[in-house]
Design a protein around this motif. Structure first.
Motif, mmCIF file in Angstrom:
data_model
loop_
_atom_site.group_PDB
_atom_site.id
_atom_site.type_symbol
_atom_site.label_atom_id
_atom_site.label_comp_id
_atom_site.label_asym_id
_atom_site.label_seq_id
_atom_site.Cartn_x
_atom_site.Cartn_y
_atom_site.Cartn_z
ATOM 1 N N MET A 1 -51.697 -4.292 44.800
ATOM 2 C CA MET A 1 -52.551 -4.895 43.655
ATOM 3 C C MET A 1 -53.681 -5.298 44.345
ATOM 4 N N ILE A 2 -53.683 -6.144 45.339
ATOM 5 C CA ILE A 2 -55.000 -6.744 45.873
ATOM 6 C C ILE A 2 -55.958 -5.749 46.307
ATOM 7 N N THR A 3 -55.461 -4.574 46.801
ATOM 8 C CA THR A 3 -56.182 -3.643 47.409
ATOM 9 C C THR A 3 -56.705 -2.616 46.253
ATOM 10 N N THR A 4 -55.892 -2.238 45.281
ATOM 11 C CA THR A 4 -56.176 -1.417 44.168
ATOM 12 C C THR A 4 -57.285 -1.731 43.244
ATOM 13 N N GLN A 5 -57.137 -3.097 42.958
ATOM 14 C CA GLN A 5 -58.268 -3.578 41.905
ATOM 15 C C GLN A 5 -59.689 -3.517 42.313
ATOM 16 N N PRO A 6 -59.986 -4.051 43.519
ATOM 17 C CA PRO A 6 -61.308 -4.045 44.018
ATOM 18 C C PRO A 6 -61.567 -2.487 44.105
ATOM 19 N N SER A 7 -60.871 -1.648 44.668
ATOM 20 C CA SER A 7 -61.036 -0.228 44.815
ATOM 21 C C SER A 7 -61.353 0.713 43.763
ATOM 22 N N SER A 8 -60.807 0.307 42.639
ATOM 23 C CA SER A 8 -60.845 0.626 41.330
ATOM 24 C C SER A 8 -62.236 0.272 40.652
ATOM 25 N N LEU A 9 -62.529 -1.022 40.780
ATOM 26 C CA LEU A 9 -63.761 -1.369 40.413
ATOM 27 C C LEU A 9 -65.027 -0.693 40.844
ATOM 28 N N ALA A 10 -64.972 -0.660 42.406
ATOM 29 C CA ALA A 10 -66.098 0.075 42.965
ATOM 30 C C ALA A 10 -65.952 1.424 42.604
ATOM 31 N N LEU A 11 -64.881 2.104 42.459
ATOM 32 C CA LEU A 11 -64.901 3.670 42.082
ATOM 33 C C LEU A 11 -65.529 3.495 40.578
ATOM 34 N N GLY A 12 -65.097 2.729 39.786
ATOM 35 C CA GLY A 12 -65.792 2.775 38.354
ATOM 36 C C GLY A 12 -67.335 2.815 38.355
ATOM 37 N N VAL A 13 -67.788 1.717 39.130
ATOM 38 C CA VAL A 13 -69.288 1.454 39.258
ATOM 39 C C VAL A 13 -70.086 2.790 39.911
ATOM 40 N N ALA A 14 -69.424 3.347 40.970
ATOM 41 C CA ALA A 14 -69.811 4.639 41.576
ATOM 42 C C ALA A 14 -70.021 5.766 40.532
ATOM 43 N N THR A 15 -68.760 5.777 39.894
ATOM 44 C CA THR A 15 -68.499 7.258 38.887
ATOM 45 C C THR A 15 -69.602 6.992 37.782
#
Length: 59
Positions: A1-15
């Protein structure tokens, strides 16, 4: 969960950033911004609707 949330946020901004920058030449700044915001709003609505399917009680 700790890795997934920041990765998802970064992926959303990049997308969304990539979508916006790819739409600017064809639609112009204003229409690209509106389209990107509508896509973001649709994603938020889908997330909200899917959250209703989560279990209400713990254990």
């Amino acid at each position: 969960m700790i890795t997934t949330q920041p990765s998802s946020l970064a992926l959303g901004v990049a997308t969304l950033g990539t979508l916006f920058l790819s739409l600017v030449p064809a639609l112009g700044m204003r229409n690209a911004r509106v389209t990107t915001l509508l896509v973001q709003l649709a994603g938020t609505a889908v997330t909200g609707l899917l959250s209703l399917r989560l279990p209400r009680a713990v254990g």
